[in-house]
Design an enzyme around this catalytic site. Sequence first.
Site, mmCIF file in Angstrom:
data_model
loop_
_atom_site.group_PDB
_atom_site.id
_atom_site.type_symbol
_atom_site.label_atom_id
_atom_site.label_comp_id
_atom_site.label_asym_id
_atom_site.label_seq_id
_atom_site.Cartn_x
_atom_site.Cartn_y
_atom_site.Cartn_z
ATOM 1 C CG ASN A 59 -2.311 0.505 0.891
ATOM 2 O OD1 ASN A 59 -2.444 1.438 0.103
ATOM 3 N ND2 ASN A 59 -3.331 -0.081 1.495
ATOM 4 C CG HIS A 93 24.001 4.053 12.364
ATOM 5 N ND1 HIS A 93 24.717 4.323 11.229
ATOM 6 C CD2 HIS A 93 22.776 4.588 12.164
ATOM 7 C CE1 HIS A 93 23.956 4.993 10.370
ATOM 8 N NE2 HIS A 93 22.765 5.159 10.920
ATOM 9 C CB ALA A 120 -1.538 1.285 8.379
ATOM 10 C CB ALA A 138 -2.470 -0.654 12.544
HETATM 11 C C1 LIG Z 1 -4.881 -6.649 14.431
HETATM 12 C C2 LIG Z 1 -6.269 -6.275 13.949
HETATM 13 C C3 LIG Z 1 -6.488 -6.849 12.545
HETATM 14 C C4 LIG Z 1 -7.323 -6.826 14.912
HETATM 15 O O1 LIG Z 1 -7.280 -8.237 14.916
HETATM 16 P P1 LIG Z 1 -8.193 -9.075 15.930
HETATM 17 O O2 LIG Z 1 -7.927 -10.527 15.690
HETATM 18 O O3 LIG Z 1 -9.592 -8.593 15.834
HETATM 19 O O4 LIG Z 1 -7.514 -8.677 17.284
HETATM 20 P P2 LIG Z 1 -8.193 -8.225 18.648
HETATM 21 O O5 LIG Z 1 -8.965 -6.960 18.448
HETATM 22 O O6 LIG Z 1 -8.921 -9.432 19.199
HETATM 23 O O7 LIG Z 1 -6.947 -7.884 19.551
HETATM 24 C C5 LIG Z 1 -6.066 -8.872 20.052
HETATM 25 C C6 LIG Z 1 -5.086 -8.156 20.946
HETATM 26 O O8 LIG Z 1 -4.248 -7.315 20.144
HETATM 27 C C7 LIG Z 1 -4.354 -5.953 20.590
HETATM 28 N N1 LIG Z 1 -4.277 -5.096 19.401
HETATM 29 C C8 LIG Z 1 -5.014 -5.193 18.274
HETATM 30 N N2 LIG Z 1 -4.630 -4.253 17.397
HETATM 31 C C9 LIG Z 1 -3.640 -3.557 17.985
HETATM 32 C C10 LIG Z 1 -2.840 -2.480 17.580
HETATM 33 N N3 LIG Z 1 -2.969 -1.943 16.362
HETATM 34 N N4 LIG Z 1 -1.892 -2.014 18.424
HETATM 35 C C11 LIG Z 1 -1.738 -2.571 19.656
HETATM 36 N N5 LIG Z 1 -2.479 -3.612 20.097
HETATM 37 C C12 LIG Z 1 -3.422 -4.092 19.272
HETATM 38 C C13 LIG Z 1 -5.679 -5.875 21.321
HETATM 39 O O9 LIG Z 1 -5.666 -4.809 22.252
HETATM 40 C C14 LIG Z 1 -5.711 -7.221 21.979
HETATM 41 O O10 LIG Z 1 -4.820 -7.201 23.069
HETATM 42 P P3 LIG Z 1 -5.156 -8.009 24.459
HETATM 43 O O11 LIG Z 1 -5.397 -9.444 24.045
HETATM 44 O O12 LIG Z 1 -3.916 -7.820 25.281
HETATM 45 O O13 LIG Z 1 -6.383 -7.356 24.990
HETATM 46 C C15 LIG Z 1 -6.457 -4.726 13.924
HETATM 47 O O14 LIG Z 1 -6.372 -4.217 15.245
HETATM 48 C C16 LIG Z 1 -5.398 -4.029 13.072
HETATM 49 O O15 LIG Z 1 -4.355 -3.575 13.545
HETATM 50 N N6 LIG Z 1 -5.700 -3.913 11.765
HETATM 51 C C17 LIG Z 1 -4.802 -3.318 10.801
HETATM 52 C C18 LIG Z 1 -5.543 -2.342 9.889
HETATM 53 C C19 LIG Z 1 -4.626 -1.819 8.827
HETATM 54 O O16 LIG Z 1 -3.481 -1.572 9.068
HETATM 55 N N7 LIG Z 1 -5.143 -1.661 7.621
HETATM 56 C C20 LIG Z 1 -4.307 -1.289 6.486
HETATM 57 C C21 LIG Z 1 -4.863 -1.914 5.229
HETATM 58 S S1 LIG Z 1 -3.705 -3.021 4.447
#
Ligand SMILES: CC(C)(COP(=O)(O)OP(=O)(O)OC[C@H]1O[C@@H](n2cnc3c(N)ncnc32)[C@H](O)[C@@H]1OP(=O)(O)O)[C@@H](O)C(=O)NCCC(=O)NCCS
Length: 163
Positions: A59, A93, A120, A138
């Site tokens: 992306n 480094h 992202a 992310a």
């Molecule tokens: C990871 C993601 C897909 C969620 O997945 P999920 O299976 O539904 O995960 P959950 O919501 O059940 O979270 C699981 C754990 O990860 C943590 N977590 C999820 N996303 C997180 C993030 N971005 N940063 C920090 N912690 C995160 C939750 O707090 C949870 O922690 P815990 O178990 O200690 O409470 C979503 O949060 C994410 O980051 N998506 C990315 C979106 C993106 O970047 N899009 C770009 C398009 S390519």
Amino acid sequence: MNIFKRLIVNGLANSHICPLKIRLKLYNLMGIKIFPKEIRPNCYFNSEFVSIGQGSFVNYFSQFHSGNDMNGKIELGVNCYVGMNVTFCTISHEDGGNIQRAGRNVYKPIKVGNGSWIGANCVILPGVTIGEGCIIAAGSIIIKDCESNSLYAGNPAIKKKSL
Ligand SMILES: CC(C)(COP(=O)(O)OP(=O)(O)OC[C@H]1O[C@@H](n2cnc3c(N)ncnc32)[C@H](O)[C@@H]1OP(=O)(O)O)[C@@H](O)C(=O)NCCC(=O)NCCS
């Protein structure tokens, strides 16, 4: 990468006016051997030492800071998805002392296994291998290897669950 290649890769191929098919052709002509289904505009390549497998997707604004030999190579497998503004950084480094802490360049390769998805704004640090089928949430900072088929999140990223 010489200045001519840099201009083509990071000035022309990555622009919005360059159609996807031409973008991928230009990258390969300039020595970056990658075969993704899509790379969106404004991505940055530092050298030719990058490989991206078929079916992968990169992306906007992602950056590949590879080095000039295999130590600085960035390898993405097939069907990998990379979110917006992800930084792959093979370069660090040595501690150069207190006059200039950032001493001599040190490179370590990065590998991303087949089928993984990097969200992202993640930063993937030198020497890291992300296993197959991972999700990297992310905004995560990946400082060490990630087990296959696992969700990692946070700074520093830790394993949150198996997938
Ligand atoms: C990871 C993601 C897909 C969620 O997945 P999920 O299976 O539904 O995960 P959950 O919501 O059940 O979270 C699981 C754990 O990860 C943590 N977590 C999820 N996303 C997180 C993030 N971005 N940063 C920090 N912690 C995160 C939750 O707090 C949870 O922690 P815990 O178990 O200690 O409470 C979503 O949060 C994410 O980051 N998506 C990315 C979106 C993106 O970047 N899009 C770009 C398009 S390519």
